[in-house]
Scaffold this motif. Structure first.
Motif, PDB file in Angstrom:
ATOM      1  N   LYS A   1     -22.768  23.626   4.388  1.00 38.02           N
ATOM      2  CA  LYS A   1     -22.674  22.704   5.126  1.00 38.02           C
ATOM      3  C   LYS A   1     -23.243  21.559   4.780  1.00 38.02           C
ATOM      4  CE  LYS A   1     -21.292  25.247   9.103  1.00 38.02           C
ATOM      5  NZ  LYS A   1     -21.920  26.328   9.960  1.00 38.02           N
ATOM      6  N   CYS A   2     -23.587  20.605   3.942  1.00 37.70           N
ATOM      7  CA  CYS A   2     -24.021  20.209   3.161  1.00 37.70           C
ATOM      8  C   CYS A   2     -23.949  19.252   2.170  1.00 37.70           C
ATOM      9  CB  CYS A   2     -25.963  20.284   3.165  1.00 37.70           C
ATOM     10  SG  CYS A   2     -26.073  21.266   1.638  1.00 37.70           S
ATOM     11  N   VAL A   3     -22.540  19.646   1.839  1.00 34.28           N
ATOM     12  CA  VAL A   3     -21.705  18.721   1.653  1.00 34.28           C
ATOM     13  C   VAL A   3     -20.556  18.657   1.559  1.00 34.28           C
ATOM     14  CG1 VAL A   3     -22.405  20.811  -0.501  1.00 34.28           C
ATOM     15  CG2 VAL A   3     -20.958  18.443  -1.132  1.00 34.28           C
ATOM     16  N   GLY A   4     -19.755  17.758   1.715  1.00 32.78           N
ATOM     17  CA  GLY A   4     -18.701  17.689   1.925  1.00 32.78           C
ATOM     18  C   GLY A   4     -17.417  17.230   1.122  1.00 32.78           C
ATOM     19  N   VAL A   5     -16.039  16.899   1.166  1.00 30.44           N
ATOM     20  CA  VAL A   5     -14.977  16.302   0.136  1.00 30.44           C
ATOM     21  C   VAL A   5     -14.387  15.525   1.900  1.00 30.44           C
ATOM     22  CG1 VAL A   5     -13.193  16.309  -1.425  1.00 30.44           C
ATOM     23  CG2 VAL A   5     -14.845  17.763  -1.838  1.00 30.44           C
ATOM     24  N   VAL A   6     -14.148  14.424   1.084  1.00 31.21           N
ATOM     25  CA  VAL A   6     -13.494  12.798   2.199  1.00 31.21           C
ATOM     26  C   VAL A   6     -11.767  13.987   1.991  1.00 31.21           C
ATOM     27  CG1 VAL A   6     -14.558  10.881   1.396  1.00 31.21           C
ATOM     28  CG2 VAL A   6     -12.570  11.515   0.213  1.00 31.21           C
ATOM     29  N   ALA A   7     -11.446  13.891   3.415  1.00 22.84           N
ATOM     30  CA  ALA A   7     -10.021  13.779   3.697  1.00 22.84           C
ATOM     31  C   ALA A   7      -9.412  12.629   2.969  1.00 22.84           C
ATOM     32  CB  ALA A   7      -9.473  13.792   5.129  1.00 22.84           C
ATOM     33  N   ALA A   8      -8.315  13.260   2.422  1.00 22.07           N
ATOM     34  CA  ALA A   8      -6.790  12.105   1.820  1.00 22.07           C
ATOM     35  C   ALA A   8      -6.012  11.934   2.692  1.00 22.07           C
ATOM     36  CB  ALA A   8      -7.530  11.769   0.360  1.00 22.07           C
ATOM     37  N   TRP A   9      -5.482  10.822   2.389  1.00 22.60           N
ATOM     38  CA  TRP A   9      -3.893  10.620   3.098  1.00 22.60           C
ATOM     39  C   TRP A   9      -3.207   9.958   2.674  1.00 22.60           C
ATOM     40  CZ3 TRP A   9      -7.736   9.362   5.899  1.00 22.60           C
ATOM     41  CH2 TRP A   9      -8.507   9.721   7.027  1.00 22.60           C
ATOM     42  N   LEU A  10      -1.621  10.239   2.250  1.00 21.60           N
ATOM     43  CA  LEU A  10      -0.910   9.329   1.275  1.00 21.60           C
ATOM     44  C   LEU A  10      -0.030   8.044   1.785  1.00 21.60           C
ATOM     45  CD1 LEU A  10       0.385   8.269  -1.518  1.00 21.60           C
ATOM     46  CD2 LEU A  10       2.526  10.516  -0.300  1.00 21.60           C
TER      47      LEU A  10
ATOM     48  N   LEU B   1       1.158  -1.128  -0.235  1.00 21.15           N
ATOM     49  CA  LEU B   1       0.151   0.244   0.160  1.00 21.15           C
ATOM     50  C   LEU B   1       0.726   1.294  -0.122  1.00 21.15           C
ATOM     51  CD1 LEU B   1      -2.727  -1.614   2.207  1.00 21.15           C
ATOM     52  CD2 LEU B   1      -2.931  -0.756  -0.066  1.00 21.15           C
ATOM     53  N   ARG B   2       2.413   0.771   0.125  1.00 20.30           N
ATOM     54  CA  ARG B   2       2.854   2.635   0.268  1.00 20.30           C
ATOM     55  C   ARG B   2       2.789   2.964  -1.259  1.00 20.30           C
ATOM     56  NH1 ARG B   2       7.100   4.478   2.416  1.00 20.30           N
ATOM     57  NH2 ARG B   2       7.776   2.835   3.549  1.00 20.30           N
ATOM     58  N   GLY B   3       2.424   4.463  -1.069  1.00 24.08           N
ATOM     59  CA  GLY B   3       2.369   5.225  -2.360  1.00 24.08           C
ATOM     60  C   GLY B   3       0.634   5.088  -3.277  1.00 24.08           C
ATOM     61  N   TRP B   4       0.038   4.546  -2.324  1.00 27.53           N
ATOM     62  CA  TRP B   4      -1.445   4.825  -2.281  1.00 27.53           C
ATOM     63  C   TRP B   4      -2.167   6.139  -1.802  1.00 27.53           C
ATOM     64  CZ3 TRP B   4      -4.822  -0.220  -3.898  1.00 27.53           C
ATOM     65  CH2 TRP B   4      -3.503  -1.341  -4.421  1.00 27.53           C
ATOM     66  N   TRP B   5      -3.458   6.115  -1.446  1.00 22.89           N
ATOM     67  CA  TRP B   5      -3.917   6.977  -1.867  1.00 22.89           C
ATOM     68  C   TRP B   5      -5.195   7.144  -0.773  1.00 22.89           C
ATOM     69  CZ3 TRP B   5      -2.116  12.392  -1.360  1.00 22.89           C
ATOM     70  CH2 TRP B   5      -1.328  12.241  -2.057  1.00 22.89           C
ATOM     71  N   MET B   6      -5.284   6.920   0.454  1.00 20.45           N
ATOM     72  CA  MET B   6      -6.511   6.515   1.793  1.00 20.45           C
ATOM     73  C   MET B   6      -7.504   7.426   1.995  1.00 20.45           C
ATOM     74  SD  MET B   6      -4.084   5.685   4.667  1.00 20.45           S
ATOM     75  CE  MET B   6      -3.760   6.581   4.548  1.00 20.45           C
ATOM     76  N   SER B   7      -8.091   7.543   1.950  1.00 21.55           N
ATOM     77  CA  SER B   7      -9.464   8.236   2.519  1.00 21.55           C
ATOM     78  C   SER B   7     -10.251   7.435   3.447  1.00 21.55           C
ATOM     79  CB  SER B   7     -10.525   8.967   1.367  1.00 21.55           C
ATOM     80  OG  SER B   7     -11.044   7.661   0.337  1.00 21.55           O
ATOM     81  N   GLU B   8     -11.097   7.464   4.300  1.00 21.22           N
ATOM     82  CA  GLU B   8     -12.060   7.143   5.307  1.00 21.22           C
ATOM     83  C   GLU B   8     -12.720   6.489   4.394  1.00 21.22           C
ATOM     84  OE1 GLU B   8     -15.060   6.842   9.334  1.00 21.22           O
ATOM     85  OE2 GLU B   8     -13.443   9.167   8.645  1.00 21.22           O
ATOM     86  N   LYS B   9     -13.681   4.518   4.532  1.00 19.22           N
ATOM     87  CA  LYS B   9     -15.040   4.245   3.940  1.00 19.22           C
ATOM     88  C   LYS B   9     -15.870   4.402   5.088  1.00 19.22           C
ATOM     89  CE  LYS B   9     -16.631  -0.086   2.361  1.00 19.22           C
ATOM     90  NZ  LYS B   9     -17.887   0.452   2.580  1.00 19.22           N
TER      91      LYS B   9
END
Length: 186
Positions: A122-131, A21-29
């Protein structure tokens, strides 16, 4: 007449199967109900139109496809179902975007495009992402998500394009896996 969007036009992940998974992008499911904004209307995974409150409809950009979930936080799956099936949006539910299929570029660029197309509602958002720095990092983040009641993580291979169907380059990482990562402690 609107052209229905259903799960056959959406991208889907597969369960984690030992990928590095190194280098993949993560977000909360998110544990909500899948929803797809086609630029004019919102559709459920099953292809039925979702009746949106006026505030949410006006917060979504015309002509830009967005893939996401109706979600209000851990424990709100039943409320999300009420919204998707019956158009009853309770307080705190949002459309959380996790991809912008019509935007160009790799996933982080598509998320930035989605964020820039949205207003301050406030009724719409974008998930946070981490490398992802590797399996231990994914295990630590997964443990943090679980500690606050979340479901898991979604991980995307670098350069993953949006295409309908299942792909091994988009993986779901949930509770059974994190303790197996190289003896990771979470």
């Amino acid at each position: 007449m609107l052209h229905a969007v259903d799960e056959t036009q959406m991208q889907h992940g597969t369960p984690y199967r030992g990928q590095r998974l190194r280098g993949w992008w993560m977000s909360e499911k998110l544990d909500g109900c899948r929803a797809f904004w086609d630029g004019a209307a919102m559709w459920s995974r099953g292809g039925t139109p979702i009746r949106l409150p006026a505030a949410l409809h006006s917060a979504l950009p015309a002509g830009i496809a967005l893939d996401g979930e109706i979600y209000g936080g851990p424990g709100t799956l039943d409320a999300a179902r009420e919204a998707v099936v019956h158009g009853r949006f309770s307080r705190g539910l949002r459309f959380m975007i996790f991809d912008a299929p019509s935007a160009v570029g790799a996933w982080p660029a598509r998320l930035r495009s989605a964020a820039s197309a949205l207003g301050p509602a406030k009724c719409v958002g974008v998930v946070a992402a981490w490398l992802c720095e590797g399996e231990r990092h994914a295990a630590r983040i997964l443990g943090e998500v679980h500690a606050r009641g979340g479901e898991g993580l979604m991980l995307r291979a670098p350069g993953l394009a949006y295409a309908p169907g299942r792909t091994r380059d988009l993986v779901k990482l949930k509770r059974p896996y994190y303790a197996t990562f190289l003896g990771a402690r979470v």
